[in-house]
Enzyme design. Structure first.
Site, mmCIF file in Angstrom:
data_model
loop_
_atom_site.group_PDB
_atom_site.id
_atom_site.type_symbol
_atom_site.label_atom_id
_atom_site.label_comp_id
_atom_site.label_asym_id
_atom_site.label_seq_id
_atom_site.Cartn_x
_atom_site.Cartn_y
_atom_site.Cartn_z
ATOM 1 N N HIS A 163 61.464 36.896 82.232
ATOM 2 C CA HIS A 163 62.106 38.494 82.601
ATOM 3 C C HIS A 163 62.598 38.525 84.010
ATOM 4 C CE1 HIS A 163 61.389 39.987 78.935
ATOM 5 N NE2 HIS A 163 59.922 40.127 79.111
ATOM 6 N N ASP A 193 59.292 33.398 72.934
ATOM 7 C CA ASP A 193 58.542 34.687 73.669
ATOM 8 C C ASP A 193 59.029 35.861 72.675
ATOM 9 O OD1 ASP A 193 56.759 35.889 76.274
ATOM 10 O OD2 ASP A 193 58.064 37.123 75.086
ATOM 11 N N HIS A 237 59.764 38.708 73.371
ATOM 12 C CA HIS A 237 60.456 39.762 74.181
ATOM 13 C C HIS A 237 62.105 38.883 74.755
ATOM 14 C CE1 HIS A 237 56.420 41.282 74.744
ATOM 15 N NE2 HIS A 237 56.958 42.025 74.222
ATOM 16 N N ASP A 276 53.474 36.069 72.155
ATOM 17 C CA ASP A 276 53.229 37.703 71.754
ATOM 18 C C ASP A 276 54.096 38.066 70.585
ATOM 19 O OD1 ASP A 276 55.041 38.158 74.810
ATOM 20 O OD2 ASP A 276 55.505 36.881 73.111
HETATM 21 O O1 LIG Z 1 55.331 39.592 77.372
HETATM 22 C C1 LIG Z 1 56.247 40.227 78.104
HETATM 23 C C2 LIG Z 1 56.141 41.438 78.795
HETATM 24 C C3 LIG Z 1 56.510 42.787 77.884
HETATM 25 C C4 LIG Z 1 55.939 44.109 78.249
HETATM 26 C C5 LIG Z 1 56.562 44.406 79.917
HETATM 27 C C6 LIG Z 1 56.327 45.785 79.955
HETATM 28 C C7 LIG Z 1 56.226 46.156 78.522
HETATM 29 C C8 LIG Z 1 56.389 45.096 77.762
HETATM 30 N N1 LIG Z 1 57.669 39.451 78.219
HETATM 31 O O2 LIG Z 1 57.781 38.379 77.695
HETATM 32 ZN ZN LIG Z 2 56.585 38.366 76.062
#
Ligand SMILES: O=C(CCC1CCCC1)NO
Ligand SMILES: [Zn+2]
Length: 370
Positions: free
Chosen positions: A143, A180, A182, A268
């Protein structure tokens, strides 16, 4: 030859504070709790299963060396780097950039070791010291954007490694496959303008960040077509993921013919994860990496590097990681995923029509990759 493996004790020492996801507050009545969802124990437990299963005896352990500032500055602004360094010196540490990504005093050192672990995994694979590699690094990176950290990510480990492969190891094309759950917004932000990195993200639609990861986001300028987003409806399991890989991810990477495949390997998307709503199990992750091992043999001389990203179930992440690393190493320890009888009964393995439709909308994007 032998598979490479990276772990470092300091990856298990990240300080995620006393909140569960948000910091404790008597205003919002968010109670303190023993473990933040991103507490490092989850990844340390994965390392312990790799060790206790005996799999580690079949792996070549690679030492992580801290990245240099210059390695970070290939993909991040000086201002981001300097802020992390400064906040890391504070008694209580600081935040990667979005207010929900805390790190403790000295967090800069661990983040540099995570980025350095990614570099070492790529370097040893490209130099042929190992056949492929899994870097169980922490904190995660996918991220993190050029000018800020986000979503528990401080520096973008995968982007740092891809830029190192291009600028230092002289590779021409690097594919990043982000499974991942996300959206891999970081590599999209950093490499969106270049065709030298193909950035593919398969993720739960609008889970996080909630405003990015749509099919229409395809890169810009010379990079147009080399960002590929495959958003999936919530509830998807191995049926949806395997169909997405077979009809979008593999054809895209095959068309791109990279010199190296880097996987942003978060777990995740698992059925036991608190931060998303997908239904993958360890066998599903095994199947995905099997596809990538075979694809790497076909297009990138077997060069495949997995970098740990998310994954928040301390119970289940270890079994997902064991399955992936066994498959990459071509080794079976005989360890069964004890949770399969229970979790396998909950569904998710069948590709549903609305999932097929969502994935078919993304498969047309492959035609612009050359
Ligand atoms: O695993 C993650 C983190 C996601 C969270 C970050 C804030 C709420 C969701 N990103 O790949
Ligand atoms: Zn993630």
């Amino acid at each position: 030859s032998t598979m490479g493996y990276i772990w470092n004790t300091l990856y298990g020492w990240t300080d995620t504070g006393s909140g569960g996801l948000l910091p404790p507050s008597t205003d919002s009545l968010t109670q303190p709790i023993g473990h933040h969802v991103a507490h490092p124990d989850t990844k340390r437990r994965m390392h312990e299963l790799i060790s206790a299963s005996g799999l580690i005896d079949s792996l070549k352990q690679i030492d992580a060396a801290p990245a240099a500032e210059a390695d970070i500055l290939r993909v991040h602004d000086q201002s981001h780097y300097d802020r992390i360094l400064a906040e890391s010196a504070l008694p209580k540490g600081g935040d990667a950039g979005d207010g929900v990504s805390p790190f403790g005093h000295g967090g800069h050192r661990i983040a540099m070791l995570a980025a350095g672990g990614a570099i070492e995994a790529v370097r040893t694979v490209v130099e042929g010291q190992v056949s492929n590699a899994y870097a169980l690094i922490n904190p995660p990176g996918h991220h993190a954007e050029r000018s800020t950290g986000r979503g528990f990510c401080t520096f973008n480990n995968g982007a740092v490694a891809a830029a190192y492969a291009r600028d230092v190891l002289g590779l021409k094309r690097v594919a990043i496959v982000d499974w991942d759950v996300h959206h891999g917004n970081g590599a999209q932000d950093i490499f969106g303008g270049t065709a030298e990195v193909l950035n593919i993200s398969v993720h739960q639609d609008r889970c996080f960040p909630s405003d990015s990861g749509f099919r229409e986001e395809r890169g810009h300028g010379e990079g147009f077509g080399y960002t590929l987003n495959v958003p999936l409806p919530p509830g998807g399991g191995s049926g949806a993921y395997e169909y997405a890989f077979d009809t979008v991810v593999l054809p895209a990477v095959r068309a791109y013919k990279p010199d190296l495949i880097i996987v942003a390997s978060g777990f995740d998307a698992s059925i036991m994860d608190p931060l998303a709503r997908m239904m993958m199990r360890s066998e599903g992750f095994r199947s995905l990496v099997r596809k990538l091992v075979d694809l790497a043999a076909e297009v990138s001389q077997g060069r495949l590097v997995c970098l740990q990203e998310g994954g928040y179930s301390p119970i289940y992440v270890p079994f997902c990681g064991l399955a992936v690393i066994e498959e990459m190493a071509g080794v079976s320890t005989g360890t069964q995923d004890a949770y399969t009888p229970i979790l396998g009964a909950m569904g998710g393995d069948k590709l549903l029509e609305h999932e097929r439709e969502a994935i078919d909308l993304a498969s047309v994007l492959v035609s612009d990759i050359h």
